[in-house]
Write a protein that holds these residues in place. Structure first.
Motif, short mmCIF file in Angstrom:
data_model
loop_
_atom_site.label_atom_id
_atom_site.label_comp_id
_atom_site.label_asym_id
_atom_site.label_seq_id
_atom_site.Cartn_x
_atom_site.Cartn_y
_atom_site.Cartn_z
N GLY A 1 -10.70 -6.01 15.44
CA GLY A 1 -9.48 -6.11 14.65
C GLY A 1 -8.87 -4.75 14.40
N GLY A 2 -7.58 -4.77 14.07
CA GLY A 2 -6.88 -3.53 13.77
C GLY A 2 -6.45 -2.80 15.03
N THR A 3 -5.86 -1.62 14.84
CA THR A 3 -5.37 -0.82 15.95
C THR A 3 -6.49 0.08 16.46
N LYS A 4 -6.96 -0.18 17.68
CA LYS A 4 -8.02 0.61 18.27
C LYS A 4 -7.51 1.55 19.35
N THR A 5 -6.26 1.40 19.78
CA THR A 5 -5.67 2.26 20.80
C THR A 5 -4.39 2.86 20.25
N ILE B 1 -12.04 9.58 22.79
CA ILE B 1 -11.02 8.57 22.49
C ILE B 1 -11.05 8.20 21.02
N GLU B 2 -12.25 8.03 20.46
CA GLU B 2 -12.37 7.70 19.04
C GLU B 2 -11.81 8.82 18.17
N ALA B 3 -12.11 10.08 18.55
CA ALA B 3 -11.60 11.21 17.78
C ALA B 3 -10.08 11.27 17.83
N GLU B 4 -9.48 10.97 18.99
CA GLU B 4 -8.02 10.96 19.11
C GLU B 4 -7.41 9.85 18.25
N ASN B 5 -8.03 8.70 18.25
CA ASN B 5 -7.52 7.60 17.43
C ASN B 5 -7.60 7.94 15.94
N MET B 6 -8.70 8.57 15.52
CA MET B 6 -8.84 8.97 14.12
C MET B 6 -7.83 10.04 13.75
N ARG B 7 -7.60 10.98 14.69
CA ARG B 7 -6.62 12.04 14.42
C ARG B 7 -5.22 11.46 14.24
N LEU B 8 -4.85 10.55 15.12
CA LEU B 8 -3.52 9.95 15.03
C LEU B 8 -3.38 9.01 13.85
N GLU B 9 -4.49 8.43 13.41
CA GLU B 9 -4.43 7.54 12.26
C GLU B 9 -4.00 8.27 11.00
N SER B 10 -4.36 9.56 10.89
CA SER B 10 -3.95 10.37 9.74
C SER B 10 -2.70 11.17 10.01
N ASP B 11 -2.18 11.08 11.24
CA ASP B 11 -0.96 11.80 11.60
C ASP B 11 0.26 11.00 11.15
N GLN C 1 1.39 8.49 13.78
CA GLN C 1 0.45 7.38 13.98
C GLN C 1 0.15 7.11 15.45
N PHE C 2 1.09 7.32 16.36
CA PHE C 2 0.90 7.01 17.77
C PHE C 2 1.46 8.16 18.61
N SER C 3 0.98 8.26 19.86
CA SER C 3 1.46 9.26 20.80
C SER C 3 1.64 8.61 22.16
N ASP C 4 2.72 8.97 22.87
CA ASP C 4 2.95 8.39 24.19
C ASP C 4 2.29 9.19 25.31
N LYS C 5 1.61 10.29 24.97
CA LYS C 5 0.92 11.09 25.98
C LYS C 5 -0.39 10.40 26.35
N GLU C 6 -0.57 10.12 27.62
CA GLU C 6 -1.69 9.33 28.07
C GLU C 6 -2.99 10.14 28.10
#
Length: 770
Positions: free
Chosen positions: A79-83, A126-136, A139-144
């Motif tokens: 559940g929730g946003t994982k990507t 990947i987990e670290a990037e998701n956590m970083r963007l979660e506090s950004d 919230q999301f980045s289009d850079k693959e």
């Protein structure tokens, strides 16, 4: 490649292409595309390898399906946003990677560099990037996040996993989530816009009328012509159907529900077993091998449950749409076909890039050979002449610099960057009142528009209001008598208001025209670069030339403005009445009107008499003058005495005296304005514009000769330039070898495809030897 034959009839359809290619040719094709994608960053022609973009709502099972397609787990699911960043997975089948996948993470800063990394480290990244963007805040980045993976269970696919679409609840309390939903949808739509990409549209629903994900997909692909539709979590939907007819409609939705030319003609249906791979107590599967077997078992169970609900066996066509393995096979063959169709187009593109690299390498060699003092001086002098030619061209008028891409400014842009013409009342002339206000101008045309705006703004200025207090304060005490001199008062008021009104416009004009002239420098450099006449690599020399031009423009503008300021000071220091005689007749008419405005006794007019009323006369008497008796001299004397009485001996400001002062002030102010306009425009043309034409070339030439007297090695960065050119040459030689290697690979593959006679008809006209 690993492709299982699930029935004999399919050997004659499009999948026969992959069988004919064989493992070795298919491997070389994908590896060539991989290398091409890594080298395509600087290509003049855009190269995009086919890929599958996975799109679905949050918790629709996107990441779980991607893992099942790959044959191993790599990301969080649930559940929730994982990507929060798209993950591009470049999957390649490699039978030698039997135990664990061989992974490489492509660097964010250097796209051509990939770093070998264990799967656990990639998961942590990947987990670290998701956590970083979660506090950004974004919230999301289009850079693959780009990952290359080789594994015995991997299909030959490139899959892009995107963030899950969000459907937030309405209401002001959910504004943050609504903003995130818009950001995710914009990101996903951007990824789907690449026409080379296949869209994998996931729907978690038991009724095809509910088009939650298709709503977004059809905004980019209205006909669904490059969309594969997938119903996820089939194992949870089968128990929901009470009747066999409901299952029939679900497996074969009516054409009216799924409009368009859907890829594969009908949807696919998949299930992925829940549970994670690991050694902990919460793990369900101990290895990816077990996970792979569970996926296959789930597929068999789904088929059995469907047949039980339907009360019949599934047809071969229906079986070909159920299960992760069938979806993977379909996608692999679909992308392989796209690869094959693109091969004949890649060969001429590589030929073009090969010629481009050879040309650049030749230019670098020529530049290295020209790094001696004599040739550098010749290049500097040629650059000096070309620069002045471009600048003169801009002033005279040209259209070679595209105004929409680089140089042009509308009047609004010019006001923002170069300042506005505003007086003490902060009034600004509306754009619609200025000719060519909406046009993007530069050079001489922009200079002329600025000067025209200055004339229009200043020419329309009215004399500021004059109060009675100002008149009284201006009527002080003379050094020899205590009478009033209203003509002096008018002069004092007029010059003060003129100086206060016009001086700000002088500084604004200087700043605006200086800004326009400074813009000539970058536009000229742009034209030099466009014509191949720019001195690239000589930053110190170019900076010195830029400083010389800027200093010249600023000092010239300062000197010109000083001349204009001196003229304004002289005009507002001493009133010369000859400057204000243009409207003398109008002023006399205004003063003569006093005669009939203030008398209380009617004028007595007869054939032989004339009645004259003196303004502000204490007796308010009327003098009858016999025109035939020659007594006009007496009337004149009486008027003069009465005028002295009301303006010189009487300090009480009468209405007629106030109007007289105001009339004189307006007359003087108007004369100063006319002189200021003409003088200022003339001086800026003569002492700012003309020096750019006739003095700047000599000044830059003198500065150029001083450069030649200095240390040329430092001025032209000879040592540093040799080093950088040498590095560029080595890079170009490496690039040339890489392009040559790619050319040979794709030429060999193209010839192989031609020998198999499977080249698409629409590309058969492209010769293999191109």
């Amino acid at each position: 490649m690993v492709i299982k034959d699930f029935n004999e009839e399919e050997q004659l359809d499009s999948s026969s292409t992959s069988r004919v290619l064989g493992w070795e040719t298919g491997w070389r094709l994908y590896e060539a595309y991989n290398e091409l994608a890594a080298a395509a960053g600087g290509f003049e022609g855009k190269v995009e390898a086919p890929a599958v973009v996975v799109v679905g709502q949050q918790t629709d099972g996107k990441s779980a399906l991607v893992e099942a397609l790959m044959g191993f787990q790599f990301n969080h699911v649930g559940g929730g946003t994982k990507t929060r960043r798209p993950v591009e997975l470049r999957l390649r089948y490699n039978p030698d990677c039997t135990e664990t996948p061989y992974c490489r993470l492509v660097s964010d800063s250097e796209p051509g560099i990939s770093i070998p990394m264990p799967l656990a480290d990639i998961q942590a990244y990947i987990e670290a990037e998701n956590m970083r963007l979660e506090s950004d805040p974004c919230q999301f980045s289009d850079k693959e996040i780009v990952i290359s993976i080789e594994y015995k269970y991997c299909p030959n696919l490139t899959i892009i996993d995107t963030p899950g679409l969000i459907i937030p609840a309405p209401g002001r309390r959910n504004q943050v989530l609504q903003s995130q939903a818009r950001a995710v949808e914009a990101l996903v739509r951007t990824k789907m816009q690449h026409r080379e990409f296949i869209i994998l549209c996931l729907e978690d629903c038991s009724d095809w009328i509910n088009a939650t994900t298709r709503r977004v997909v059809m905004q980019i692909d209205p006909e669904l012509s490059r969309t594969v539709l997938v119903s996820t979590k089939l194992d949870t939907k089968i128990p929901q159907f009470a009747r066999a007819s409901d299952v029939e409609v679900f497996l074969r939705p009516p054409a009216s529900v799924l409009d368009g030319c859907l890829l594969g003609d009908s949807p696919f249906f998949t299930s992925v077993p829940s549970g994670r791979v690991g050694s902990g107590h919460e793990a369900i599967f101990r290895s990816n091998e077990e996970f792979k077997k569970a996926v296959s078992l789930r597929e068999i169970e789904d088929v059995a449950l469907l047949e039980e609900k339907l009360g019949r066996s599934l047809s071969k066509e229906e079986r070909s749409r159920i299960g992760v393995s069938r979806l993977r096979l379909f996608l692999e063959e679909l992308l392989q076909k796209r690869y094959i169709e693109s091969v004949p187009l890649i060969v001429p593109l590589l030929d073009k890039e090969h010629r481009s690299v050879i040309r650049k390498l030749r230019e670098i060699n020529q530049e290295i050979g020209s790094l001696d003092e004599v040739k550098l001086k010749e290049k500097a002098r040629a650059f000096h002449d070309s620069f002045l030619t471009k600048m003169s061209l801009l002033l005279k008028g040209t259209v070679v610099a595209p105004p929409d891409k680089f140089a042009g400014e509308t009047l609004q842009d010019e006001r923002i960057n170069g300042g506005t013409f505003t007086g003490s009342d902060s009034f600004q002339l509306p754009n619609k009142m200025m000719p060519n206000a909406g046009m993007r101008l530069y050079g001489g045309a922009q200079y002329h528009r600025a000067m025209a705006e200055f004339r229009l703004v200043v020419g329309g200025m009215k004399c500021p209001p004059i109060t009675r207090e100002e008149i009284v304060n201006a009527s002080g005490v003379e050094d020899i008598h205590d009478g009033t001199n209203y003509s002096r008062s008018a002069c004092v008021i007029a010059v003060s208001k003129a100086r206060e009104t016009f001086e700000p416009f002088l500084h604004q004009l200087g700043f605006r025209l200086l800004y326009i002239l400074k813009r000539l420098l970058p536009i000229s450099v742009y034209l030099l670069q466009k014509d191949g006449e720019h001195l690239s690599g000589h930053e110190v020399f170019l900076k010195r030339m830029e400083v010389a031009f800027t200093n010249f423009a600023e000092s010239t503008e300062h000197a010109c403005r000083a001349k204009c300021m001196e003229d304004l000071e002289s005009t507002t220091r001493y009133v010369t009445w000859s400057l204000h005689n243009k409207n003398r007749a109008g002023l006399r008419h205004f003063l003569d009107s006093f005669a009939g405005a203030d008398h209380s006794t009617p004028a007595l007019v007869s054939r032989n008499t004339q009645t004259t009323t003196l303004p502000d006369s204490k007796a308010n008497s009327t003098t009858i003058v016999d025109s035939s008796s020659g007594q006009s001299q007496t009337v004149t004397e009486m008027r003069l005495v009465d005028l002295l009485d009301s303006t010189l001996w009487n300090r009480k400001l009468a209405p007629s005296s106030e109007r007289l002062v105001c009339a004189l002030v307006h007359q003087i102010f108007h004369g100063i304005k006319e002189h200021f306009l003409v003088s200022t425009e003339l001086k800026f043309n003569c002492f700012l514009l003309m020096p750019v034409v006739d003095k700047l070339p000599a000044l830059l030439k003198e500065d150029l000769e001083l450069v030649f007297l200095d240390d040329l090695d430092n001025i032209f960065n000879i040592s540093q330039l040799k080093h950088s050119l040498g590095q560029r040459k080595r890079d170009m030689e490496i690039e040339l070898k890489r392009i040559q290697r790619l050319k040979e690979k794709f030429r060999e593959i193209n010839e192989k495809l031609n020998s198999y006679n499977i080249q698409p008809k629409w590309t058969s006209a492209v010769p293999a030897s191109t």
